[in-house]
Design an enzyme around this catalytic site. Structure first.
Site, PDB file in Angstrom:
ATOM      1  N   ASN A 158       0.794  -1.222   0.000  1.00 47.52           N
ATOM      2  CA  ASN A 158       0.000   0.000   0.000  1.00 47.52           C
ATOM      3  C   ASN A 158       0.829   1.276   0.000  1.00 47.52           C
ATOM      4  OD1 ASN A 158       0.401  -1.454   2.551  1.00 47.52           O
ATOM      5  ND2 ASN A 158      -0.326   0.410   3.509  1.00 47.52           N
ATOM      6  N   CYS A 339      -3.265   4.787   8.284  1.00 49.55           N
ATOM      7  CA  CYS A 339      -3.394   4.460   9.703  1.00 49.55           C
ATOM      8  C   CYS A 339      -2.239   5.029  10.510  1.00 49.55           C
ATOM      9  CB  CYS A 339      -3.427   2.953   9.894  1.00 49.55           C
ATOM     10  SG  CYS A 339      -3.976   2.081   8.453  1.00 49.55           S
TER      11      CYS A 339
END
Ligand code: PLP
Length: 388
Positions: A158, A339
């Site tokens: 990612n 995150c």
């Protein structure tokens, strides 16, 4: 300063995508018209159950799986947790010191869960990656032994977009399998929108998908669990999801997830080609503006990098400062994964490539998505020229 009339340019699709029109339309009735609980026996319950059955059919077909092999969850994080925890718990009786193997660039939902499993007397081995992000397959092969219960590797990363050779990894594991272990779990969250994720062709035992990375809503994920594989439920209760994940299903989110999935798989190659072109345009432009900039991860022209992710090292600027300046110019990007964005920790993924903490602190991820246009990229480049 941000000019309020200025159109915002979003380059953070790897963190979250807008919900597609088709997904939104499919979800709408399940909020206030067809709001029954799928476990209820009356008509409204049956309608909700039918919607979940239909969504399960769509997702299972999208990955060449059977209907009963799909477990819906609330997120990919939850699916990753189930995959790791259930493998260890289910095999604990057979193997007293279970070993889990992961790569150094897995998402935190894998790395932190693996770390947590040390409490269960679990050994965790982290396989390094090369400078281009490719997993060290030789090390992986050496590490698999009779105590290894699970290998978990991501299909595509990612932060830097590197694509891992899942079929080759599956072959390595298969050659070492005894009594069906080690199991192979794959986090396909970022890969699914661009690549065929047929579970049997890939040779995986479990696979994680997420809705909000593929133009579905937040609040839905899925775990593929190969039939015949006994996993230990982590959330017990009413026995939903074939007893593997209790709790009333999030019907609208699951419906939206399936609608988004069926739409995205039809456009995989078209989206990939278009985004690759836009990404190359963005990189070329940034490199002209900022000659010292470098790409983190492999050279993306060789096809080993996702077409929508561009991770750039800006040697003379801290990413925390740059992100603020970009945001003031109406450009939204990120450092590391969403995150960890609010923490000041520099990206562990960039460091896992063998780069310094200083480089990790000066790196930014631009991720493009289906709504990204050539005009946006041009406009972003003209604004970036002012920022530097
Ligand atoms: N795995 C990967 C590769 C991701 O990129 C992400 C989110 O960024 C996750 C897992 C977690 O997904 P979710 O937000 O659905 O929990």
């Amino acid at each position: 300063m941000q000019n309020n009339s200025q159109k915002r340019i979003y380059f953070d699709y790897a963190a979250g995508t807008p919900v597609s029109d088709a997904a939104l339309k499919a979800m709408q009735p399940y909020f206030s018209e067809k709001y029954g609980n799928p476990s209820s026996l009356h008509l409204f319950g049956q309608e909700a159950q039918a919607a979940i059955d239909n969504a399960r059919e769509v997702i299972s077909q999208a990955i060449g799986a059977d209907f009963r092999e799909i477990v819906f969850t609330a997120s990919a994080t939850e699916a990753n947790n189930i995959a790791l925890r259930s493998a260890v718990i289910a095999l604990k009786e057979k193997i007293s010191k279970p070993k889990i193997i992961v790569s150094s660039i897995e998402h935190e939902s894998i790395l932190k869960t693996a770390e947590d499993l040390k409490k269960w007397n679990c050994e965790v081995v982290v396989i390094p990656v090369h400078e281009n992000g490719a997993i060290d397959l030789k090390k992986l092969e050496e590490e698999i032994d009779e105590n290894t219960v699970l290998v978990s590797m991501m299909y595509a990363n990612n932060e830097i977009g590197v694509i891992e050779p899942i079929q080759d990894i599956a072959e390595i594991i298969k050659a070492k399998k005894k009594n069906n272990v080690p199991l192979f779990h794959v986090d396909a969250v970022q890969a699914f929108q661009f690549f065929d994720c047929d579970a049997r062709k890939l040779g995986v035992d479990m696979m994680t998908l997420s809705s909000h990375k593929i133009y579905g809503p937040k609040g839905a994920g899925a775990l593929y669990v190969r039939s015949g594989l006994k996993i230990d439920p982590q959330i017990t209760g009413g026995g939903q999801e074939f007893g593997m994940r209790s709790g009333t299903e999030n019907v609208p989110a699951i419906v939206g997830f399936a609608a988004a999935a069926s739409e995205i798989i039809k456009k995989r190659s078209e989206n990939a080609a278009r985004l690759q072109e836009l990404k190359e345009m963005l990189w070329k432009g940034i490199h002209e503006i900022y000659r010292a900039a470098e790409i983190n991860g492999g050279e993306f022209k060789n096809g080993n990098i996702l077409p929508n992710i561009l991770n750039i090292y800006f040697p003379n600027h801290l990413s925390s400062d740059l992100l603020v300046r970009f945001d003031e110019a109406g450009i939204m990007a990120s450092a590391g994964s969403a995150c960890s964005m609010r923490s000041i920790e520099p990206s562990y993924v960039i460091q896992a490539l063998g780069h310094s903490k200083e480089r990790a602190k000066r790196s930014i991820r631009f991720s493009l998505g289906a709504p990204t246009t050539k005009e946006e990229v041009k406009e972003a480049l003209s604004r970036l020229e002012q920022v530097f």
